[in-house]
Write a protein that holds these residues in place. Sequence first.
Motif, PDB file in Angstrom:
ATOM      1  N   LEU A  43      37.711 -29.953  62.955  1.00 31.05           N
ATOM      2  CA  LEU A  43      36.978 -28.863  63.606  1.00 31.05           C
ATOM      3  C   LEU A  43      37.490 -27.489  63.206  1.00 31.05           C
ATOM      4  O   LEU A  43      36.714 -26.530  63.124  1.00 31.05           O
ATOM      5  CB  LEU A  43      37.077 -29.010  65.133  1.00 31.05           C
ATOM      6  N   LEU A  44      38.794 -27.385  62.955  1.00 30.27           N
ATOM      7  CA  LEU A  44      39.406 -26.073  62.706  1.00 30.27           C
ATOM      8  C   LEU A  44      39.522 -25.718  61.232  1.00 30.27           C
ATOM      9  O   LEU A  44      39.539 -24.533  60.888  1.00 30.27           O
ATOM     10  CB  LEU A  44      40.794 -26.028  63.341  1.00 30.27           C
ATOM     11  N   ALA A  45      39.638 -26.705  60.370  1.00 27.83           N
ATOM     12  CA  ALA A  45      39.858 -26.423  58.949  1.00 27.83           C
ATOM     13  C   ALA A  45      38.616 -25.790  58.327  1.00 27.83           C
ATOM     14  O   ALA A  45      37.509 -26.315  58.477  1.00 27.83           O
ATOM     15  CB  ALA A  45      40.223 -27.707  58.214  1.00 27.83           C
ATOM     16  N   PRO A  46      38.759 -24.679  57.614  1.00 23.71           N
ATOM     17  CA  PRO A  46      37.598 -24.021  57.004  1.00 23.71           C
ATOM     18  C   PRO A  46      37.188 -24.703  55.699  1.00 23.71           C
ATOM     19  O   PRO A  46      38.025 -25.192  54.936  1.00 23.71           O
ATOM     20  CB  PRO A  46      38.098 -22.599  56.750  1.00 23.71           C
ATOM     21  N   ALA A  47      35.890 -24.736  55.479  1.00 24.21           N
ATOM     22  CA  ALA A  47      35.370 -25.268  54.214  1.00 24.21           C
ATOM     23  C   ALA A  47      35.474 -24.197  53.123  1.00 24.21           C
ATOM     24  O   ALA A  47      35.537 -22.998  53.408  1.00 24.21           O
ATOM     25  CB  ALA A  47      33.925 -25.709  54.388  1.00 24.21           C
ATOM     26  N   PRO A 107      36.989 -29.502  53.511  1.00 30.27           N
ATOM     27  CA  PRO A 107      38.433 -29.212  53.459  1.00 30.27           C
ATOM     28  C   PRO A 107      39.214 -30.410  52.928  1.00 30.27           C
ATOM     29  O   PRO A 107      38.826 -31.566  53.111  1.00 30.27           O
ATOM     30  CB  PRO A 107      38.787 -28.921  54.926  1.00 30.27           C
ATOM     31  N   ARG A 108      40.343 -30.103  52.306  1.00 32.68           N
ATOM     32  CA  ARG A 108      41.173 -31.165  51.725  1.00 32.68           C
ATOM     33  C   ARG A 108      42.642 -30.888  52.019  1.00 32.68           C
ATOM     34  O   ARG A 108      43.051 -29.742  52.155  1.00 32.68           O
ATOM     35  CB  ARG A 108      40.969 -31.239  50.207  1.00 32.68           C
ATOM     36  N   LEU A 109      43.393 -31.962  52.094  1.00 32.90           N
ATOM     37  CA  LEU A 109      44.851 -31.868  52.219  1.00 32.90           C
ATOM     38  C   LEU A 109      45.442 -32.271  50.873  1.00 32.90           C
ATOM     39  O   LEU A 109      45.446 -33.443  50.514  1.00 32.90           O
ATOM     40  CB  LEU A 109      45.365 -32.792  53.331  1.00 32.90           C
TER      41      LEU A 109
END
Length: 201
Positions: A63-67, A165-167
Amino acid sequence: MVDSAGKAAHRSSAVAEAWSVPMLFPPHRQRPKVVVKADLLPAVSVLSTAGLLGIPLGWLWSLLAPAQRVRVVTADGQLAPLELESWHRFDDLAIYGFLALATGLLIGIVAWLMRERRGPVVFLAAAGGATLAAWLGTQLGSAFVNSKYAVDAAPALGAVVAQAPRLESGWVLVIAPLMTSLVYALLTAWNGREDLGRRLG
């Protein structure tokens, strides 16, 4: 004469007691032994319950990670990030790192509050559960964002699309267990009891 002799004897006995060997060298106290067998089942519960925190961890991150907005630059679908959008690669890692810190903090405090089970067995279970939660969070978080930013059709040349988003670093897996270990170690040092207060539970 008898009173003075009695006073002298009492005075000498008091001096002897003050300088007696037991006062200088107190008797050795037996240290509490590490409990293993009784803590195994609670440790399994701590490990599994802490690992389940990876579900809300991954969901909150999705929900928080920006694309990252990218532009289609070739006909075969090659993508190029827009200006300043590549910074979101760091934002995704930072957000997950802060969420992992909060997760590790929560696990460490809750494990310490189990007063009757304090010790190395539950500590190792809490650290293992934090590691499991961090790994589960990366897997479920990636699954959540991939479904959220799924592309139904091939984008046209020059189109701007949102990339999920990716880690991009595996080091995020060590943040939660390190935080759990730090919190538990600090609380252990602050407690100062040989049995960590287990008998008071």
